[in-house]
Design a protein around this motif. Structure first.
Motif, PDB file in Angstrom:
ATOM      1  N   PRO A  67       0.812  -1.223   0.000  1.00  0.00           N
ATOM      2  CA  PRO A  67       0.000   0.000   0.000  1.00  0.00           C
ATOM      3  C   PRO A  67       0.844   1.272   0.000  1.00  0.00           C
ATOM      4  CG  PRO A  67       0.147  -0.888   2.210  1.00  0.00           C
ATOM      5  CD  PRO A  67       0.874  -1.863   1.327  1.00  0.00           C
ATOM      6  N   TRP A  68       0.160   2.375  -0.348  1.00  0.00           N
ATOM      7  CA  TRP A  68       0.754   3.699  -0.305  1.00  0.00           C
ATOM      8  C   TRP A  68      -0.104   4.599   0.579  1.00  0.00           C
ATOM      9  CZ3 TRP A  68      -0.189   1.129  -4.924  1.00  0.00           C
ATOM     10  CH2 TRP A  68       0.931   0.779  -5.711  1.00  0.00           C
ATOM     11  N   THR A  69       0.499   5.625   1.045  1.00  0.00           N
ATOM     12  CA  THR A  69      -0.237   6.659   1.766  1.00  0.00           C
ATOM     13  C   THR A  69      -0.395   7.861   0.851  1.00  0.00           C
ATOM     14  OG1 THR A  69       0.667   5.941   3.901  1.00  0.00           O
ATOM     15  CG2 THR A  69      -0.277   8.170   3.781  1.00  0.00           C
ATOM     16  N   VAL A  70      -1.650   8.272   0.632  1.00  0.00           N
ATOM     17  CA  VAL A  70      -1.918   9.416  -0.235  1.00  0.00           C
ATOM     18  C   VAL A  70      -1.647  10.690   0.556  1.00  0.00           C
ATOM     19  CG1 VAL A  70      -3.630  10.609  -1.652  1.00  0.00           C
ATOM     20  CG2 VAL A  70      -3.641   8.098  -1.532  1.00  0.00           C
ATOM     21  N   VAL A  71      -0.710  11.514   0.039  1.00  0.00           N
ATOM     22  CA  VAL A  71      -0.265  12.683   0.805  1.00  0.00           C
ATOM     23  C   VAL A  71      -0.591  14.004   0.120  1.00  0.00           C
ATOM     24  CG1 VAL A  71       1.589  11.417   1.957  1.00  0.00           C
ATOM     25  CG2 VAL A  71       2.041  12.561  -0.234  1.00  0.00           C
ATOM     26  N   GLY A  72      -1.244  13.953  -1.063  1.00  0.00           N
ATOM     27  CA  GLY A  72      -1.556  15.212  -1.739  1.00  0.00           C
ATOM     28  C   GLY A  72      -2.216  14.975  -3.082  1.00  0.00           C
ATOM     29  N   GLU A 109      -9.217   3.180 -12.087  1.00  0.00           N
ATOM     30  CA  GLU A 109     -10.031   1.975 -12.204  1.00  0.00           C
ATOM     31  C   GLU A 109      -9.343   0.764 -11.571  1.00  0.00           C
ATOM     32  OE1 GLU A 109     -11.190   4.770 -15.480  1.00  0.00           O
ATOM     33  OE2 GLU A 109      -9.287   4.009 -14.664  1.00  0.00           O
ATOM     34  N   GLU A 110      -8.041   0.835 -11.347  1.00  0.00           N
ATOM     35  CA  GLU A 110      -7.300  -0.266 -10.748  1.00  0.00           C
ATOM     36  C   GLU A 110      -6.763   0.113  -9.364  1.00  0.00           C
ATOM     37  OE1 GLU A 110      -4.381  -1.258 -13.733  1.00  0.00           O
ATOM     38  OE2 GLU A 110      -5.750  -2.724 -14.620  1.00  0.00           O
ATOM     39  N   ALA A 111      -7.415   1.107  -8.750  1.00  0.00           N
ATOM     40  CA  ALA A 111      -6.987   1.582  -7.432  1.00  0.00           C
ATOM     41  C   ALA A 111      -8.117   1.411  -6.425  1.00  0.00           C
ATOM     42  CB  ALA A 111      -6.569   3.048  -7.514  1.00  0.00           C
ATOM     43  N   ASP A 112      -7.740   1.034  -5.225  1.00  0.00           N
ATOM     44  CA  ASP A 112      -8.704   0.949  -4.113  1.00  0.00           C
ATOM     45  C   ASP A 112      -8.181   1.848  -2.997  1.00  0.00           C
ATOM     46  OD1 ASP A 112     -10.979  -0.295  -2.634  1.00  0.00           O
ATOM     47  OD2 ASP A 112      -9.322  -0.962  -1.336  1.00  0.00           O
ATOM     48  N   ARG A 113      -8.978   2.851  -2.678  1.00  0.00           N
ATOM     49  CA  ARG A 113      -8.542   3.822  -1.661  1.00  0.00           C
ATOM     50  C   ARG A 113      -9.493   3.778  -0.481  1.00  0.00           C
ATOM     51  NH1 ARG A 113      -7.415  10.346  -2.585  1.00  0.00           N
ATOM     52  NH2 ARG A 113      -7.003  10.837  -0.370  1.00  0.00           N
ATOM     53  N   ASP A 114      -8.910   3.655   0.699  1.00  0.00           N
ATOM     54  CA  ASP A 114      -9.662   3.681   1.955  1.00  0.00           C
ATOM     55  C   ASP A 114      -9.040   4.766   2.809  1.00  0.00           C
ATOM     56  OD1 ASP A 114     -11.138   3.233   4.217  1.00  0.00           O
ATOM     57  OD2 ASP A 114     -10.273   1.266   4.668  1.00  0.00           O
ATOM     58  N   GLY A 115      -9.699   5.932   2.853  1.00  0.00           N
ATOM     59  CA  GLY A 115      -9.102   7.073   3.523  1.00  0.00           C
ATOM     60  C   GLY A 115      -7.855   7.504   2.778  1.00  0.00           C
ATOM     61  N   ASP A 116      -6.719   7.524   3.445  1.00  0.00           N
ATOM     62  CA  ASP A 116      -5.460   7.886   2.791  1.00  0.00           C
ATOM     63  C   ASP A 116      -4.646   6.659   2.398  1.00  0.00           C
ATOM     64  OD1 ASP A 116      -5.973  10.577   2.969  1.00  0.00           O
ATOM     65  OD2 ASP A 116      -4.981  10.795   4.916  1.00  0.00           O
ATOM     66  N   THR A 117      -5.216   5.474   2.562  1.00  0.00           N
ATOM     67  CA  THR A 117      -4.496   4.245   2.212  1.00  0.00           C
ATOM     68  C   THR A 117      -4.903   3.791   0.813  1.00  0.00           C
ATOM     69  OG1 THR A 117      -4.386   3.568   4.520  1.00  0.00           O
ATOM     70  CG2 THR A 117      -4.037   1.858   2.865  1.00  0.00           C
ATOM     71  N   LEU A 118      -3.905   3.529  -0.027  1.00  0.00           N
ATOM     72  CA  LEU A 118      -4.134   3.173  -1.431  1.00  0.00           C
ATOM     73  C   LEU A 118      -3.523   1.822  -1.728  1.00  0.00           C
ATOM     74  CD1 LEU A 118      -4.915   4.078  -4.402  1.00  0.00           C
ATOM     75  CD2 LEU A 118      -2.555   4.915  -4.559  1.00  0.00           C
ATOM     76  N   ARG A 119      -4.290   0.960  -2.401  1.00  0.00           N
ATOM     77  CA  ARG A 119      -3.785  -0.332  -2.859  1.00  0.00           C
ATOM     78  C   ARG A 119      -4.123  -0.497  -4.338  1.00  0.00           C
ATOM     79  NH1 ARG A 119      -5.365  -1.274   2.405  1.00  0.00           N
ATOM     80  NH2 ARG A 119      -3.837  -2.410   3.702  1.00  0.00           N
TER      81      ARG A 119
END
Length: 395
Positions: A67-72, A109-119
């Motif tokens: 996962p990644w953390t969305v920061v901006g 379309e190939e991203a799943d984001r839950d809050g600031d968490t991205l997979r």
């Protein structure tokens, strides 16, 4: 000037009568349809930076699947101005600048984001740099975008603007004077006797030249007298091209050539091996190119297409002023050709070309129906359906 001049030779000799006109610099919007007098060099790089080609998230390719953390966020015109650290991503939109530290875009379309968490879901980008428009992919500062002599179409104008230009060097508009000869002619809309004809050639040529960079001085109908024709030539003086319509044949009332010669015009050629359009004449008078077109409508139209339009393009600085023929396949049989090159009016028929039944040089109905000209070389053999031919589209 014995014999008939081949069409290709006549075109070359016509273009040799005058050089392109002076250059002017105009705002880019006023350059549409003109020919470039100078090559255009890019003053900037396009894209100037790496841009996203899709909506999604800017990531490092080697960190898949997260996962990644969305920061901006990075949007077109509003870039994310920080560097992404390992494990970080930024929401990004099409046309937005890629943040420093990112090399790939994960499409939404190939991203799943839950809050600031991205997979990542699905297969994800195919490789590093996926869904990214790299800096300079279109062109780079200093690249030649358009060559001198190219006509400025709407995409070419857009390219020049993207290259950083607001003004362009082009040739000035070409001045054309039109002289319609014939005592039988009356203005459009006026009632005619059995011996009269509506004067259609002048308005037809004005419309035909409408998309070209010209200024037209239509001098109207001129009577079949030496004095009237001489006065019309005086009125046309100073034009880049003087076009006479009719009166260039060999009858007692065909006065164009003798009046031109009396005015000390230089006649370069008269009569060519072409059908329709044999009585075509070209020369110069006091610095103007003189082009004498036949009076029959189809002949006037075809000779204007093959000679007048190329002359305008040549004077406008075109690198390739002559019409560009295309290849097509016949859909109907055509007879053998005589001693003159023929330009047969035709139409498309199921992906092939077919000549119209009526080929009289005076037939306006068939001319109005024509979508193309089929070029048949002099002394050509009969051709059957399926035979390849050269055509000149009319639209």
């Amino acid at each position: 000037m014995s014999g008939l001049l081949p069409v290709e030779d006549a075109q070359k000799r016509l273009l040799a009568l005058a050089a392109p006109v002076e250059t002017e610099t105009v705002p880019i919007a006023a350059a549409a349809g003109r020919w470039l007098a100078e090559s255009i060099v890019a003053r900037r790089t396009q894209p100037a930076v790496n841009l996203s080609a899709m909506d999604g998230y800017a990531i490092r390719f080697d960190e898949r699947p997260g996962p990644w953390t969305v920061v901006g966020e990075s949007a077109a015109g509003r870039p994310f101005d920080q560097t992404l650290e390992p494990g970080e991503a930024a929401r990004i939109f099409t046309g937005a600048a890629m943040p420093a530290g990112a090399d790939t875009v994960l499409v939404q379309e190939e991203a799943d984001r839950d809050g600031d968490t991205l997979r990542m879901t699905g297969e994800g980008p195919s490789g590093q740099g996926g869904n990214v428009r790299c800096a300079g992919r279109d062109f780079a500062d200093g690249d030649i975008l358009l060559q001198q002599g190219v006509r400025l179409t709407s995409p070419a104008l857009a390219l020049a603007i993207a290259g950083g230009h607001g003004e362009l060097a082009v040739r000035r508009p070409i001045s054309v004077a039109l002289i319609s000869t014939g005592d039988e002619l009356v203005p459009a809309g006026v009632s005619t006797s059995a011996a009269q004809l509506p004067a259609s050639n002048g308005p037809m040529l004005v419309a035909q030249l409408g998309g070209l960079p010209v200024t037209i001085n239509d001098l109207g109908i001129v009577a079949d007298t030496r004095e009237a024709l001489s006065d019309a030539l005086d009125a046309a003086s100073g034009s880049d091209i003087i076009v006479t319509i009719g009166g260039a044949s060999v009858g007692d009332h065909d006065l164009v050539r003798p009046v031109l010669e009396a005015a000390d015009a230089s006649i370069d050629f008269w009569r060519i091996a072409m059908k329709p359009g044999k009585p075509l004449m070209a020369g110069t008078l006091n610095g103007s190119v003189v082009l004498g077109l036949p009076g029959n409508p189809a002949s006037a139209f075809v000779t204007a297409k093959l000679f007048l339009e190329p002359m305008i393009a040549h004077l406008s600085g075109a690198s390739s002023p002559l019409p560009q023929l295309q290849s097509a396949t016949l859909g109907a049989a055509m007879p053998a050709v005589g001693k003159r090159t023929e330009f047969v009016r035709g139409r498309w028929d199921g992906g092939r070309v077919r000549p119209l039944d009526q080929q009289s040089s005076a037939a306006l109905n068939a001319l109005a129906q024509a979508e193309l000209l089929i070029r048949r070389p002099a002394d050509g053999e009969a051709a059957e359906p399926g035979h390849p031919v050269d055509i000149l589209p009319l639209a």
